[in-house]
Scaffold this motif. Sequence first.
Motif, PDB file in Angstrom:
ATOM      1  N   MET A   1      -9.666 -23.445   4.769  1.00 50.54           N
ATOM      2  CA  MET A   1      -8.877 -24.386   5.557  1.00 50.54           C
ATOM      3  C   MET A   1      -8.792 -25.714   4.820  1.00 50.54           C
ATOM      4  N   VAL A   2      -7.597 -26.315   4.876  1.00 50.27           N
ATOM      5  CA  VAL A   2      -7.396 -27.594   4.223  1.00 50.27           C
ATOM      6  C   VAL A   2      -6.516 -28.438   5.138  1.00 50.27           C
ATOM      7  N   THR A   3      -6.626 -29.743   5.044  1.00 53.00           N
ATOM      8  CA  THR A   3      -5.796 -30.615   5.882  1.00 53.00           C
ATOM      9  C   THR A   3      -4.459 -30.887   5.211  1.00 53.00           C
ATOM     10  N   LEU A   4      -3.509 -31.326   6.016  1.00 54.55           N
ATOM     11  CA  LEU A   4      -2.197 -31.700   5.484  1.00 54.55           C
ATOM     12  C   LEU A   4      -2.347 -32.846   4.481  1.00 54.55           C
ATOM     13  N   ASP A   5      -3.204 -33.790   4.776  1.00 53.66           N
ATOM     14  CA  ASP A   5      -3.413 -34.926   3.872  1.00 53.66           C
ATOM     15  C   ASP A   5      -3.860 -34.452   2.495  1.00 53.66           C
ATOM     16  N   ARG A   6      -4.785 -33.464   2.478  1.00 49.93           N
ATOM     17  CA  ARG A   6      -5.282 -32.951   1.196  1.00 49.93           C
ATOM     18  C   ARG A   6      -4.175 -32.233   0.441  1.00 49.93           C
ATOM     19  N   LEU A   7      -3.400 -31.445   1.155  1.00 48.67           N
ATOM     20  CA  LEU A   7      -2.308 -30.724   0.513  1.00 48.67           C
ATOM     21  C   LEU A   7      -1.301 -31.695  -0.095  1.00 48.67           C
ATOM     22  N   VAL A   8      -0.946 -32.735   0.645  1.00 46.49           N
ATOM     23  CA  VAL A   8       0.008 -33.733   0.154  1.00 46.49           C
ATOM     24  C   VAL A   8      -0.528 -34.410  -1.093  1.00 46.49           C
ATOM     25  N   ALA A  24       0.345 -35.239  12.252  1.00 47.68           N
ATOM     26  CA  ALA A  24      -0.864 -35.972  11.866  1.00 47.68           C
ATOM     27  C   ALA A  24      -1.343 -35.487  10.507  1.00 47.68           C
ATOM     28  N   ARG A  25      -1.725 -36.426   9.646  1.00 46.68           N
ATOM     29  CA  ARG A  25      -2.182 -36.057   8.294  1.00 46.68           C
ATOM     30  C   ARG A  25      -3.473 -35.236   8.350  1.00 46.68           C
ATOM     31  N   GLU A  26      -4.191 -35.281   9.475  1.00 51.21           N
ATOM     32  CA  GLU A  26      -5.436 -34.524   9.614  1.00 51.21           C
ATOM     33  C   GLU A  26      -5.200 -33.098  10.100  1.00 51.21           C
ATOM     34  N   ALA A  27      -3.942 -32.726  10.277  1.00 50.68           N
ATOM     35  CA  ALA A  27      -3.629 -31.387  10.787  1.00 50.68           C
ATOM     36  C   ALA A  27      -4.206 -30.312   9.872  1.00 50.68           C
ATOM     37  N   ALA A  28      -4.846 -29.303  10.460  1.00 51.97           N
ATOM     38  CA  ALA A  28      -5.464 -28.232   9.688  1.00 51.97           C
ATOM     39  C   ALA A  28      -4.415 -27.187   9.299  1.00 51.97           C
ATOM     40  N   ARG A  44       5.347 -16.593  10.916  1.00 57.32           N
ATOM     41  CA  ARG A  44       4.501 -17.612  11.504  1.00 57.32           C
ATOM     42  C   ARG A  44       3.537 -18.115  10.428  1.00 57.32           C
ATOM     43  N   GLY A  45       3.387 -19.423  10.325  1.00 56.16           N
ATOM     44  CA  GLY A  45       2.449 -19.968   9.350  1.00 56.16           C
ATOM     45  C   GLY A  45       2.472 -21.472   9.336  1.00 56.16           C
ATOM     46  N   ASP A  46       1.377 -22.072   8.920  1.00 52.30           N
ATOM     47  CA  ASP A  46       1.269 -23.535   8.908  1.00 52.30           C
ATOM     48  C   ASP A  46       2.030 -24.160   7.745  1.00 52.30           C
ATOM     49  N   ALA A  65      11.208 -22.830  13.171  1.00 48.48           N
ATOM     50  CA  ALA A  65      11.203 -21.530  13.848  1.00 48.48           C
ATOM     51  C   ALA A  65       9.904 -20.776  13.592  1.00 48.48           C
ATOM     52  N   ALA A  66       9.301 -21.005  12.421  1.00 49.60           N
ATOM     53  CA  ALA A  66       8.027 -20.359  12.086  1.00 49.60           C
ATOM     54  C   ALA A  66       6.831 -21.144  12.610  1.00 49.60           C
ATOM     55  N   ARG A  67       7.121 -22.238  13.348  1.00 49.46           N
ATOM     56  CA  ARG A  67       6.082 -23.110  13.889  1.00 49.46           C
ATOM     57  C   ARG A  67       5.166 -23.653  12.792  1.00 49.46           C
ATOM     58  N   ALA A  68       5.763 -23.964  11.659  1.00 49.26           N
ATOM     59  CA  ALA A  68       4.995 -24.509  10.533  1.00 49.26           C
ATOM     60  C   ALA A  68       4.743 -25.998  10.734  1.00 49.26           C
ATOM     61  N   SER A  69       3.675 -26.470  10.151  1.00 44.59           N
ATOM     62  CA  SER A  69       3.370 -27.903  10.183  1.00 44.59           C
ATOM     63  C   SER A  69       4.007 -28.640   9.016  1.00 44.59           C
ATOM     64  N   VAL A  70       4.273 -27.924   7.923  1.00 44.57           N
ATOM     65  CA  VAL A  70       4.858 -28.552   6.748  1.00 44.57           C
ATOM     66  C   VAL A  70       5.730 -27.541   6.019  1.00 44.57           C
ATOM     67  N   VAL A  71       6.840 -28.006   5.486  1.00 37.64           N
ATOM     68  CA  VAL A  71       7.729 -27.164   4.708  1.00 37.64           C
ATOM     69  C   VAL A  71       7.846 -27.740   3.305  1.00 37.64           C
ATOM     70  N   LEU A  72       7.821 -26.861   2.311  1.00 42.71           N
ATOM     71  CA  LEU A  72       8.032 -27.254   0.917  1.00 42.71           C
ATOM     72  C   LEU A  72       9.413 -26.775   0.510  1.00 42.71           C
ATOM     73  N   VAL A  73      10.257 -27.709   0.092  1.00 40.29           N
ATOM     74  CA  VAL A  73      11.619 -27.366  -0.293  1.00 40.29           C
ATOM     75  C   VAL A  73      11.964 -28.112  -1.574  1.00 40.29           C
TER      76      VAL A  73
END
Length: 512
Positions: A1-8, A24-28, A44-46, A65-73
């Motif tokens: 598991m990693v947070t959105l902040d770490r991924l960014v 939230a940047r702390e989103a898991a 479905r995926g974060d 639609a996939a209920r993702a927290s972040v998309v990479l485009v």
Amino acid sequence: MVTLDRLVNVLGGYGARLCCCPVAREAALRDVVVDDPADPRGLRGDVYLAVGVDSVLEAIERAAAARASVVLVRGANPPGPEAVAKAEDGQVAVLLVDPEVSWGQLAGVVYGLVLEGRETESGRGPTDLFALADSLADALGSAVIIEDQLSRVLAYSSRQQGADRVRLETILGRRVPDEVRELFERRGVFAHLAGSDEPLFVEPAPEHGLTGRMVVAVRAGRETLGSIWVECEEPLSDVRRTVLHDSSRTVGLHLLRSRASADLERQVESDLVIRLLEGTPDAAAVLSRLGLPPGRFRVVALQAHIADERHAALLLAFERATTGFGWSRPGRSTLFSNTVYTVLPGEDVDTARAWVDGIRDALPAQVTVAAGIGAPASTAELPASRRESDECLALHDVRPKPGAPVAYDESWDDILILRLRAAAAAGRAPARGPIADLARHDAANSTSYVATLRAWLETQGDLTEAAERLGVHPNTIRYRLRKMADVTPLRLDLPAKRLAMIIELAVADPQA
């Protein structure tokens, strides 16, 4: 598991930038999905990888639609108002990926971070030392720190109950305080770690804020990779000592895997930096792969040594220059011959000097560091900035005392003279002429004509100032100038003659 902040933060080193973040940047983030219109099942995926999707708006819609927290485009332009509104409605953060970055490379990083939850010291690759430290701390019932062979912190447990002052200072400073290292040295702790695989109890030292430690070496074969330190007021029981001893093998495997991954990453980075410094038509793409923004840069050339030993200190300097997550390191480095070259973004020379100071401070006290800083350069000018940094570095050899790193735009005059001296050393200096004639006369007759001429030229013909510099009367200067004219034709009335003579004097005297 990693947070959105770490991924960014990690993906920032790969040319990805956060354009919109209603989350939230702390989103898991726990799982990853790749866009696949042919898949009839609902995705479905974060983390949503919009592979093959050209429209940012469409990518956001699919991610929502996939209920993702972040998309990479992938794209060069930030999302428009409609796309931003859609992202905010769907609670999807948008990471815009540079078109030059391959999806294969990006997917490898994302899967490694999110699914494995592991990363190297460079922000890429597998290691979970912090999780391992936590597991070991739970098994031993005490706080744990894992260090490398130079007493630098690699990982530590989250358990903080009863933490002493030394532990806190070690974690905050990322290395063991110098006075505590000296204490361990006097007590023979490092000698024990170098020669034994058995855990050792280190007695408390209240005067240093040390409650006590159990320590064991981490080794791969005969090579010491680091050590594990357990905070305890008395020696561990036999059962816990065995756990600590066995855990050193596990930590050793992790350190070897981390080193192999980091070494590969360093090699890739090094090759890319060399391409920039030698000049390449695809410099923009290389910058993107290195995670460097377009703009102006300075090239820093750095050398390090311990007394007459040149290699070990240089490798330590290169390791330090390339240690840290891509997003947290301002520059990118390569080790070429006996020099570490680093491309630093920005034009501020103080920033470059601060970077050199950071490298120096991170190395052992006995390491001597010298550095040269090239002038600000565009991407196409990086080869020139590299040559300037080499010349600035060479100035350390001719200056009597070491000082701050030399910057080209502050010392171009010294470098010009250095170039001329190099030409003179290759036999291109005039063997005859006014300066050579006066030098021979001085040697044969114990006169001071060359020094007098230099003083007169450097003071632009001011007899009073020249006399003060030489400690003589102005009339003495006049007399010597007349006598010089009898030795050789000076023609001091001609500006070109004066310029040529002052250049020859500067080139001939390295101490001038």
